[in-house]
Design a protein around this motif. Structure first.
Motif, short mmCIF file in Angstrom:
data_model
loop_
_atom_site.label_atom_id
_atom_site.label_comp_id
_atom_site.label_asym_id
_atom_site.label_seq_id
_atom_site.Cartn_x
_atom_site.Cartn_y
_atom_site.Cartn_z
N SER A 60 59.64 116.03 102.72
CA SER A 60 59.74 117.49 102.66
C SER A 60 60.95 118.05 103.41
N ARG A 61 61.74 117.19 104.05
CA ARG A 61 62.93 117.66 104.74
C ARG A 61 63.88 116.49 104.93
N SER A 62 65.02 116.75 105.56
CA SER A 62 65.98 115.70 105.87
C SER A 62 66.37 115.77 107.34
N GLY A 63 66.61 114.61 107.92
CA GLY A 63 67.13 114.54 109.27
C GLY A 63 68.62 114.29 109.22
N ASN A 64 69.37 115.02 110.06
CA ASN A 64 70.82 114.92 110.08
C ASN A 64 71.30 114.83 111.53
N GLY A 65 72.36 114.11 111.74
CA GLY A 65 72.90 114.05 113.08
C GLY A 65 74.31 113.52 113.08
N GLN A 103 67.68 119.47 111.56
CA GLN A 103 66.87 119.22 110.37
C GLN A 103 67.25 120.21 109.28
N THR A 104 67.20 119.75 108.05
CA THR A 104 67.45 120.62 106.90
C THR A 104 66.32 120.46 105.90
N GLY A 105 66.33 121.30 104.87
CA GLY A 105 65.32 121.23 103.83
C GLY A 105 65.41 119.94 103.04
N LYS A 106 64.48 119.77 102.13
CA LYS A 106 64.37 118.55 101.35
C LYS A 106 65.63 118.28 100.53
N ALA A 107 66.06 117.00 100.52
CA ALA A 107 67.19 116.60 99.70
C ALA A 107 66.84 116.73 98.22
N ALA A 108 67.86 116.94 97.39
CA ALA A 108 67.64 117.12 95.96
C ALA A 108 66.93 115.91 95.36
#
Length: 488
Positions: A263-268, A235-240
């Motif tokens: 409020s955040r982004s999911g990545n994989g 997980q990372t912070g919110k996308a722009a």
């Protein structure tokens, strides 16, 4: 009835059955807080709205609770070839006629130089590219959600318990079988407690504690068609600027997802361990994310395929325990809800009958194979030859059912949806065109239109789509008014 395992599958099952049949059932769900959930998928497809309507779930409420954004489709980058992209959107493209779908008119227009991108004739496609969204009264709803799967399970748990479902904390140590008929008799927990039941729902994930470990139902491996067998997620912070679509970015040995929440982004990164090891996968994922990681990357092994039976004796596998098709088209939650709905339609009232079991298994099998073929299409139909992985995918044999669809589209431009299949004509059309497969001809009824009439027809649809979307607000502007997340 006993549900073994929580997470999305377990609590969707418990919520639906307690809400719709709760007065006639004693529903117990057993799970352990010490066993984490897989949490691969946070993207959904529009069919989830039907499940919410059935359970009386308010869209604004569940979106605010789960930190959700809207989803109008999936952007596929580098799939046909490096630096090539297209969008598979929800909704329909253009206007069909009684004899053929809109794509036949579009193909002739393309040959005559008067057609634009196929997505210019679809509201959801054009809106996703513009980053706009709106929900209005009497508007057809062809949208889905990006949501926090853990919060979604928590939301459903509260709903299930409201309607009488009972949760028991514990780990399943043993599954006791009836020696006379082989049915499951009880689950023994680590506390020593026995949970007896008439019907058992296996939502234990990849472990398949009931359907596999106890009943030895068997598994059909589809790894030769879908070679990816591992994923690493972070997980990372919110996308722009969270856009109303999922991003699927093909890499040299698999593909990467980016899913924007409020409020955040999911990545994989979904990858094939035959061509890439875990350390290289972590490095590749962390080297291609936006924002700072907020948790440690987690590697998740999986095996693509399906149970030979999804209902065996008095046990029904729902979710990952029933099989797994990688989350390329965000179908996991859909397949969960479809199993639940099918169970409701054939729910035992006076004993379990083999005829109902057989029909349930046939329906699940047919839909699972349809989803399988659609996902395989993305891998098979590619021009990429820049890595061993993509050379394998391009050259692999495919199911006859998929080969038939591809040949029919290439030779005649025809795309059909059979029965209750998930993916409709526009979905197959967008992916086949996006991956580079063009029909050689079109239906002769199109020639009943003059070139001038065809030009006006295409332009009128395109202008309608553009004007409609231009009146919609920015995606996040709409979310902040409609369903702003409850979290800080």
């Amino acid at each position: 009835m006993v549900v073994a395992g929580g997470g999305t599958a377990g609590w969707m099952t418990a919520a639906a059955l307690s809400k719709l049949l709760g007065k006639n059932l004693d529903i117990c769900l057993v799970e352990s807080e010490s066993i984490g959930t897989v949490g691969v998928g946070e993207a959904t497809i529009p069919t989830l709205q039907l499940f919410h309507q059935l359970l009386g779930i308010d869209e604004r409420e569940v979106m605010a609770y789960t930190n959700a954004t809207f989803k109008l489709g999936i952007a596929f980058e580098n799939w046909k070839d490096v630096d090539h992209s297209y969008i598979h959107s929800f909704g329909t493209a253009g206007k069909d006629c009684w004899a053929c779908n809109f794509s036949h008119f579009w193909v002739k227009g393309l040959r005559n130089g008067i057609s634009h991108d196929i997505g210019d004739y679809c509201l959801e496609h054009f809106a996703s590219r513009q980053g706009r969204f709106q929900v209005a009264p009497r508007q057809e709803r062809n949208h889905a959600y990006h949501l926090d799967a853990t919060l979604y399970a928590k939301y459903l748990r509260e709903l299930a318990e409201k309607y009488g479902a009972m949760r028991i904390e514990g780990k399943i140590e043993d599954v006791q079988l009836d020696h006379h008929n082989g049915h499951i008799k009880a689950l023994k927990l680590d506390s020593g407690k026995l949970l007896e039941g008439d019907l058992f729902i296996d939502c234990s994930g990849f472990r398949g504690l009931l359907i596999d470990k106890a009943l030895h139902t068997g598994y059909e491996d589809w790894g030769h068609w879908l070679p990816c067998d591992r994923a690493v997620a972070v997980q990372t912070g919110k996308a722009a600027k969270p856009m109303p679509y999922t991003r699927s970015i093909a890499r040299e040995s698999g593909w990467q997802w980016r899913i924007p929440l409020q409020s955040r982004s999911g990545n994989g990164l979904v990858f094939c361990s035959h061509y890439m090891d875990d350390n290289d996968a972590r490095k590749q994922l962390l080297g291609n994310i936006e924002g700072e990681p907020i948790n440690e990357p987690r590697v998740i092994p999986f095996r693509t395929g399906t149970r030979r039976q999804h209902w065996n004796k008095n046990c029904i596998a729902v979710g990952l325990s029933s099989g797994f098709i990688e989350p390329l088209e965000s179908t996991s939650i859909h397949l969960i809800q479809r199993s639940i709905i099918r169970l409701l339609t054939v729910f035992p009232s006076n004993g379990i009958f083999q005829v109902d079991i057989n029909e349930f298994n046939r329906m699940v099998r047919d839909e699972t194979e349809n989803v399988r073929d659609f996902v395989i299409l993305h891998y098979k139909l590619t021009d990429r030859q820049d890595s061993e992985f993509w050379r394998y995918c391009r050259g692999m044999d495919i199911p006859d059912s998929l080969a038939h669809r591809m040949e029919m589209f290439e030779k005649s431009g025809r795309v059909y949806k059979y029965g209750e299949e998930l993916f409709g004509e526009t979905s197959w059309l967008q992916v086949m065109l996006g991956q580079g497969l063009m029909p050689r001809t079109y239906h002769p009824i199109v020639d009943m239109m003059s070139d001038e009439e065809l030009s006006r027809f295409l332009a009128s649809i395109r202008n309608y789509v553009r004007q409609k979307v231009d009146s919609w607000p920015d995606h996040m502007e709409f979310i902040n008014r409609y369903c702003k997340a409850n979290i800080g």
